[in-house]
Scaffold this active site. Structure first.
Site, PDB file in Angstrom:
ATOM      1  N   SER A 116     -39.532   5.101  25.841  1.00 21.22           N
ATOM      2  CA  SER A 116     -40.174   6.396  26.134  1.00 21.22           C
ATOM      3  C   SER A 116     -41.718   6.531  26.299  1.00 21.22           C
ATOM      4  CB  SER A 116     -39.303   7.469  25.555  1.00 21.22           C
ATOM      5  OG  SER A 116     -39.518   8.710  26.510  1.00 21.22           O
ATOM      6  N   ASP A 239     -31.900   9.446  34.705  1.00 19.04           N
ATOM      7  CA  ASP A 239     -32.670   9.942  33.890  1.00 19.04           C
ATOM      8  C   ASP A 239     -33.112  11.217  34.370  1.00 19.04           C
ATOM      9  OD1 ASP A 239     -34.830  10.979  31.987  1.00 19.04           O
ATOM     10  OD2 ASP A 239     -35.632   8.827  32.092  1.00 19.04           O
ATOM     11  N   HIS A 294     -31.578   9.041  30.126  1.00 14.65           N
ATOM     12  CA  HIS A 294     -32.665   8.681  29.429  1.00 14.65           C
ATOM     13  C   HIS A 294     -32.414   8.298  28.048  1.00 14.65           C
ATOM     14  CE1 HIS A 294     -37.004   8.741  28.661  1.00 14.65           C
ATOM     15  NE2 HIS A 294     -36.937   9.347  27.724  1.00 14.65           N
TER      16      HIS A 294
END
Ligand SMILES: *[C@@H]1O[C@H](CO)[C@@H](O)[C@H](O)[C@H]1NC(C)=O
Ligand SMILES: *[C@@H]1O[C@H](CO)[C@@H](O)[C@H](O)[C@H]1NC(C)=O
Ligand SMILES: *[C@@H]1O[C@H](CO)[C@@H](O)[C@H](O)[C@H]1NC(C)=O
Ligand SMILES: *[C@@H]1O[C@H](CO)[C@@H](O)[C@H](O)[C@H]1NC(C)=O
Ligand SMILES: *[C@@H]1O[C@H](CO)[C@@H](O)[C@H](O)[C@H]1NC(C)=O
Length: 342
Positions: A116, A239, A294
């Site tokens: 991330s 996501d 995600h």
């Protein structure tokens, strides 16, 4: 479930990753490079998920030295630093730490894995410092082209709520840009030019700089990215945390129409502001999709990535320099103990 660019790494099917690699009497011909991992928002370097990732990397590529980046040895301060801080200073600190690290500083090169926001921060490391230099950079669910929206935090995550509450007050103020991490990769687009908006270009403390979007381009940034062997960008199919998720591939998404301009159609690529075109021309730019939401990673997914991008380097000399300087560590590994600071 956690929301924003969070955040915390989830791994499924961990059973198979808990076993340590079988011990081998002789070291492999060419050892894998050390692996450096930068975690995401709301995570901390000592989290179980990251330890698992380190073990998995060592299972797939025995002998891998793993270092999890931390901004503070104190676990809660390290988590706090994912929300609060000035990224210029945070990246400078990581540059100093890696350059002074007893093992990493002596490595011929390192591999890097960013989760991330940790993905674009590692890219910042490559562009600004790159010493030790990164050979392969792999990012999962990163925000390379920024975010166009801040999401909500988990109901009980007060640190996250405090951060996002502040962010919404005035994203572009120097006060916020100096302190709130996600604000430093927030991005707005000018509807007329299709390029970064005026305020973003003027005030962004991180992204506008590392993406070389301002008039003055830093040539070192482009040269360092072009020097990578592979830059692998995974976007999570489902996501809904990163908006837009295609930011992980440097795509531009029109906020009104949702039309997507892929990286190769953008000025950033065609004028090669950060070396991505040059890297692409030598087949070094890899666009991948990961299933699921995600940061919900399966160990199969990670194993495949580790095998492909973090394995022993076939072009390296029989013995890597860092193995020679780090025989203590190598022995420790062969004894089966965890040879690193996970
Ligand atoms: C470009 O970046 C390098 C590496 O961070 C830095 O040393 C240099 O001062 C920068 N150049 C300019 C013109 O800002
Ligand atoms: C972030 O830190 C750098 C280095 O200390 C400083 O030059 C810069 O002004 C800071 N950014 C903001 C927005 O205050
Ligand atoms: C988004 O699409 C609309 C409609 O086609 C267009 O008017 C607008 O300029 C586009 N925005 C950008 C940033 O290109
Ligand atoms: C968009 O770009 C034009 C042309 O550079 C500029 O005049 C205008 O102020 C910009 N608007 C915003 C909102 O950034
Ligand atoms: C990207 O560029 C190619 C070649 O110029 C063009 O054929 C394609 O339609 C473009 N795609 C988008 C989504 O802009």
């Amino acid at each position: 479930m956690l929301a924003i660019i969070s955040f915390v790494l989830c791994i499924s099917n961990l059973a198979s990753s808990s076993a340590l690699p079988a011990t081998s009497p002789s070291p492999p011909k060419s050892s894998p490079l050390p692996l450096v991992v930068w975690h995401g928002l709301g995570d901390n370097y000592a989290a179980d998920g990251l330890t698992m990732v380190g073990k998995l990397a060592q299972k797939v590529n025995p002998g891998t030295y793993v270092h999890i980046i931390r901004l503070d040895e104190d676990v809660s301060a390290d988590r706090g630093a994912t929300f609060f801080g000035n990224l210029t200073e945070q990246i400078a600190q990581v540059c100093e730490d890696l350059a002074a690290h007893p093992v990493l500083s002596k490595a011929r090169a390192i591999n890097a894995l960013g989760f991330s926001q940790g993905g674009q921060f590692l890219r910042g490391y490559v562009e600004r410092c790159n010493s030790p230099s990164v050979q392969n950079l792999v990012t999962f669910g990163s925000q390379h082209n920024g975010i166009s929206r801040f999401q909500d935090c988990a109901a009980t995550d007060w640190l996250c709520k405090a951060a996002i509450g502040l962010l919404r007050t005035n994203t572009w103020s120097t006060f916020i840009q100096n302190r709130l991490v996600p604000a430093q990769y927030y991005r707005e687009v000018n509807e007329t030019t299709g390029l970064g908006g005026d305020q973003y270009l003027k005030y962004s403390n991180f992204l506008a700089d590392i993406n070389n979007e301002r008039a003055a381009k830093n040539k070192t940034y482009a040269a360092n990215i072009a020097k990578l062997r592979k830059f692998v960008m995974y976007v999570f199919e489902d996501d809904t945390t990163v908006i837009p998720k295609e930011s992980g591939w440097f795509a531009e998404v029109n906020a009104t129409t949702q039309a997507m301009t892929p990286l190769r159609n953008r000025t950033l690529y065609n004028e090669d502001w950060i070396g991505l075109k040059k890297l692409d021309e030598k087949d070094g730019l890899v666009f991948r999709t990961a299933p699921g939401p995600h940061m919900e990673l399966s160990d199969e997914m990670l194993e495949e990535a580790f095998k492909q991008y973090f394995g022993p380097d076939p072009e390296a000399d029989e013995m890597d320099d860092w193995v020679l300087v780090d025989q203590e560590h190598d022995r420790a590994h062969i004894d089966g103990s965890m040879p690193q600071d996970l």
